[in-house]
Scaffold this active site. Structure first.
Site, PDB file in Angstrom:
ATOM      1  N   GLY A 147      11.268   5.499  -3.248  1.00 31.70           N
ATOM      2  CA  GLY A 147      10.918   4.351  -2.428  1.00 31.70           C
ATOM      3  C   GLY A 147      10.980   4.684  -0.947  1.00 31.70           C
ATOM      4  N   TYR A 153      14.753  12.231   3.421  1.00 31.08           N
ATOM      5  CA  TYR A 153      15.337  13.267   2.566  1.00 31.08           C
ATOM      6  C   TYR A 153      15.357  14.609   3.292  1.00 31.08           C
ATOM      7  CZ  TYR A 153      14.803   9.740  -1.034  1.00 31.08           C
ATOM      8  OH  TYR A 153      14.891   8.585  -1.766  1.00 31.08           O
ATOM      9  N   HIS A 159      19.282   9.833   4.360  1.00 29.67           N
ATOM     10  CA  HIS A 159      20.033  10.183   3.152  1.00 29.67           C
ATOM     11  C   HIS A 159      20.796  11.498   3.278  1.00 29.67           C
ATOM     12  CE1 HIS A 159      18.201   6.733   1.480  1.00 29.67           C
ATOM     13  NE2 HIS A 159      17.059   7.265   1.147  1.00 29.67           N
TER      14      HIS A 159
END
Length: 215
Positions: A147, A153, A159
């Site tokens: 999502g 990333y 994250h």
């Protein structure tokens, strides 16, 4: 080559499901044979327990792994599991196709791992780990949708890790543990928020990924 795609998305119209269908089409176009295990469509039960076995051993103490070993030795897994095990043994390539949920695979796919990669069948008993694993010589990879966008990333992103780092346990401690050679992920980021043009490009990229590795 024989390909097994284990697909875990509840919506057949999702982009994740589209990727599973794209993979099937691409592999078949290249002359490979494809089996697609659609876990939601098949109403696969992710919860392991005594219902996995047609009969139990005579052990004084019930232990799930012990009963898995007994079932493997005595052909006592229920048909639902026996079918998936036969597909896996027959396959040269295994693909887990799933959306990233809480930085891991969805519960229904984890349940497939728990129940199908059974003790005695996939590891333990007559089988070792890694280069002595039952599935040595076979390949596997993950096709994953997210999502969040790709920039999340990265080491400096929201994250704090790459998707490969996040999924390392699946690479090493699931697939690698039982002998698979694990290829790089195919990753599709932010699929619910991007344009149709970008989704189309992802499908082209996936087709090229498959051609690159399996022509």
């Amino acid at each position: 080559m024989k390909v097994l795609i284990v697909h875990a998305h509840e919506n057949p119209n999702s982009f994740c499901s589209t990727l599973a269908n794209q993979a099937r089409t691409s592999f078949e176009t290249l002359g490979h044979t494809v089996e697609l295990s659609d876990l939601y469509l098949n109403r696969f039960n992710p919860v392991g327990g005594k219902h996995d076995f047609q009969n139990l051993s005579e052990a004084d103490y019930y232990k799930y792994a012990t009963e898995q070993l007994h079932a493997h030795k005595h052909n006592a897994f229920v048909p639902e599991l026996q079918t998936e095990m036969e597909k896996l043994v027959d396959a040269d390539l295994l693909i887990f196709n799933f959306p990233l949920w809480w930085f891991d695979m969805p519960a229904i796919l984890k349940g497939w791992v728990d129940r199908v990669l059974a003790y005695g069948f996939a590891y333990g008993g007559d089988y070792g780990f890694f280069d002595k694993g039952r599935f040595k010589g076979k390949q596997a990879f993950l096709c994953v949708t997210t999502g969040s966008p790709a920039e999340f990333y990265t080491p400096g992103g929201a994250h704090g890790r790459t998707l490969t780092d996040i999924l390392k346990n699946i690479h090493q401690s699931v697939l690698g543990l039982i002998g698979f050679t694990v290829l790089p992920n195919f990753e599709a980021y932010g699929v619910s928020r991007i344009s149709n043009e970008n989704r189309t490009q992802i499908l082209v990229d996936y087709q090229n990924y498959i051609k690159k590795h399996f022509t």
